[in-house]
Motif scaffolding. Structure first.
Motif, PDB file in Angstrom:
ATOM      1  N   HIS A 332       0.861  -1.176   0.000  1.00  0.00           N
ATOM      2  CA  HIS A 332       0.000   0.000   0.000  1.00  0.00           C
ATOM      3  C   HIS A 332       0.900   1.229   0.000  1.00  0.00           C
ATOM      4  O   HIS A 332       2.056   1.159   0.411  1.00  0.00           O
ATOM      5  N   TRP A 333       0.333   2.356  -0.417  1.00  0.00           N
ATOM      6  CA  TRP A 333       1.169   3.554  -0.512  1.00  0.00           C
ATOM      7  C   TRP A 333       1.682   4.040   0.833  1.00  0.00           C
ATOM      8  O   TRP A 333       2.672   4.768   0.905  1.00  0.00           O
ATOM      9  N   LYS A 334       1.018   3.654   1.946  1.00  0.00           N
ATOM     10  CA  LYS A 334       1.543   4.089   3.247  1.00  0.00           C
ATOM     11  C   LYS A 334       2.901   3.464   3.567  1.00  0.00           C
ATOM     12  O   LYS A 334       3.618   3.928   4.445  1.00  0.00           O
ATOM     13  N   ASP A 335       3.276   2.397   2.828  1.00  0.00           N
ATOM     14  CA  ASP A 335       4.580   1.753   3.003  1.00  0.00           C
ATOM     15  C   ASP A 335       5.706   2.464   2.244  1.00  0.00           C
ATOM     16  O   ASP A 335       6.803   1.920   2.115  1.00  0.00           O
ATOM     17  N   ILE A 336       5.445   3.672   1.758  1.00  0.00           N
ATOM     18  CA  ILE A 336       6.368   4.346   0.832  1.00  0.00           C
ATOM     19  C   ILE A 336       7.780   4.530   1.408  1.00  0.00           C
ATOM     20  O   ILE A 336       8.761   4.623   0.661  1.00  0.00           O
ATOM     21  N   TRP A 337       7.923   4.537   2.752  1.00  0.00           N
ATOM     22  CA  TRP A 337       9.282   4.669   3.314  1.00  0.00           C
ATOM     23  C   TRP A 337      10.163   3.483   2.909  1.00  0.00           C
ATOM     24  O   TRP A 337      11.391   3.618   2.843  1.00  0.00           O
ATOM     25  N   LEU A 338       9.525   2.314   2.606  1.00  0.00           N
ATOM     26  CA  LEU A 338      10.300   1.149   2.137  1.00  0.00           C
ATOM     27  C   LEU A 338      10.981   1.452   0.804  1.00  0.00           C
ATOM     28  O   LEU A 338      11.951   0.800   0.426  1.00  0.00           O
ATOM     29  N   ASN A 339      10.450   2.426   0.074  1.00  0.00           N
ATOM     30  CA  ASN A 339      11.111   2.909  -1.142  1.00  0.00           C
ATOM     31  C   ASN A 339      12.070   4.055  -0.809  1.00  0.00           C
ATOM     32  O   ASN A 339      13.266   3.998  -1.067  1.00  0.00           O
ATOM     33  N   GLU A 340      11.499   5.120  -0.263  1.00  0.00           N
ATOM     34  CA  GLU A 340      12.277   6.364  -0.142  1.00  0.00           C
ATOM     35  C   GLU A 340      13.291   6.335   0.994  1.00  0.00           C
ATOM     36  O   GLU A 340      14.388   6.901   0.867  1.00  0.00           O
TER      37      GLU A 340
END
Ligand SMILES: [Zn+2]
Length: 463
Positions: A332-340
């Motif tokens: 889900h987009w709330k996991d975006i820290w796993l990218n950034e």
């Protein structure tokens, strides 16, 4: 994705199921209009799994018109009476399911498609959408206040779609949890180069136009697809370890090169392959375009897109995303820290590799430069909310979390964890819980307190 500091835009930057229930669950019913992402409830679609997109787009830079035909091969995950695709604004002229004309309606950004017969659970089907119009980029607060998506340039178009703009140029299940492979055919005026994901299959002339066929044979999230068109100087070859590389640079930017994009891309792709695990895609590269209105760069799969010549640090960030974001994608987009958070941490690792600063020093510099009352500390990294999903805390506090983890579990466990993560979830999706579980497994430590403090709490953590 990385913010450009030189952007011209002001950047603010039960097991007891009754027979009746079983009968009800197998009765054909409509697929859900969204995939269940709290930030973007209508993105993606339920009832099927996208498997392969064949995109055909013809673009005329003089009129800004796109004419497209998309054939999606998908597998029904329930018995479907109807299903949705996401498409923003463009006009649909016809839809076929399994080669037969299908009825459709539009509501907002959803196309609801009713095939002639029921689509059975577990079976593949194809849906072909013929559409066209003038694509419009998106704007608003999400992407550093910049516009993004299908963006007209002086000589073509720059296409960078995170998080929700893929459906501005092709009908799709527009969510990273529904990855698929792609064939992308781009028709553009002769003399222009069309750059997309994966490997170049062919180019051929058709009247005054050129058709360029690219194939991405590894699963890809919709937002990582591109069809960037313009005048480009192209350089191809192999990295020292042998990975094919394709670098396209807008000749307008030739004089402003302060960094060797080809050289750094080759070197960093090989270096990250040693640290993060085998390079996940068939080709590496870069697209460097003159697009001043885009104040960012994007980790387009296999070829990051830079909206101008960017720094070495930005290049290593976007290449780290090939592992963290592109191969292992958010659930889900709330996991975006796993990218950034990971791509930012990669920048710190690169400085350590270059001998300019240790990751510990980068951590301290970021930590000490922000007073306890700074709004920076008010973002919950593991759930930053939609409009602040690219807040600097997601990047910097995300990276600080990884350094805090490294100092807790030690270098041996930490540098086992990174490639283990990219291997376990290669070409798939993962969330923050998955990462915490793997970190605990590999380190043999209970890490709830660390993750709670850095990811799920606001306020400046005490060291
Ligand atoms: Zn990024």
């Amino acid at each position: 994705m990385a913010l450009s500091r030189s952007a011209r835009l002001g950047v603010l930057v039960t097991a007891a199921a009754s027979f009746l229930a079983i009968a009800a669950s197998s009765a054909p019913r409509p697929g859900a209009d969204g995939i269940g992402d709290p930030y973007f409830p209508q993105l993606g679609n339920g009832g099927f799994d996208a498997r392969h997109y064949a995109l055909d787009v013809a673009y005329n830079p003089d009129t800004d018109r796109l004419d497209g035909r998309t054939t999606l091969t998908a597998r029904a995950t329930q018995n479907l009476s109807s299903f949705d695709l996401d498409l923003q604004k463009l006009q649909v002229t016809g839809i076929e399911v399994n080669g037969r004309r299908a009825h459709f309606t539009r509501e907002g950004d959803e196309i609801r498609i009713t095939p002639k017969g029921v689509l059975s659970k577990g079976r593949d089907f194809t849906v072909t959408v013929t559409y066209g119009g003038v694509p419009e980029p998106l704007g608003g607060p999400i992407v550093f206040g910049s516009s993004y998506g299908w963006m007209k340039t002086a000589d073509g178009v720059f296409v960078a779609c995170e998080p929700n703009a893929a459906s501005t140029w092709f009908p799709s299940s527009d969510h990273p949890s529904d990855k698929a492979t792609y064939d992308i055919r781009i028709t553009a005026p002769k003399g222009l180069t069309a750059v997309s994901n994966g490997r170049l299959i062919s180019t051929h002339g058709e009247g005054g136009r050129t058709v360029t066929h690219w194939r991405e044979s590894r699963p890809m999230a919709t937002y990582l697809a591109t069809a960037t068109i313009g005048k480009f100087d192209v350089k191809t070859g192999r990295t020292p370890s042998g990975i094919p590389i394709y670098v396209a640079i807008d000749p307008v930017l030739a004089g402003s090169n302060s960094v060797d994009v080809y050289g750094v891309t080759a070197e960093a792709t090989d270096y990250w392959s040693k640290i993060f695990g085998p390079y996940p895609f068939e080709e590496t590269g870069a697209i460097v375009d003159d697009m001043p209105e885009a104040g960012f760069s994007l980790e387009v799969q296999s070829k990051p897109a830079y909206s101008a010549v960017r720094s070495e640090s930005t290049i290593v960030h976007e290449l780290a995303h090939q592992w963290f974001g592109d191969s292992v994608s958010v659930e889900h987009w709330k996991d975006i820290w796993l990218n950034e958070g990971f791509a930012t941490y990669a920048q710190w690792l690169w400085s350590e590799h270059r001998g300019t600063a240790s990751a510990h020093d980068s951590f301290l510099a970021g930590y000490n430069s922000r007073p306890a009352d700074s709004s920076f500390w008010q973002v919950k990294v593991a759930d930053p909310q939609r409009d602040t999903m690219f807040a600097s805390a997601v990047y910097q506090r995300g990276a600080m979390t990884l350094q805090a983890l490294r100092e807790r579990i030690g270098d041996t466990a930490f540098f086992k964890l990174l490639p283990a993560w990219t291997k376990l979830h290669r070409y798939g999706n993962a969330n923050t819980d998955d990462f915490m579980r793997l970190a605990e497994k590999i380190s043999g430590q209970q890490l709830d307190d660390l993750f709670q403090k850095w990811l799920f709490t606001t306020g400046k953590p005490a060291l």
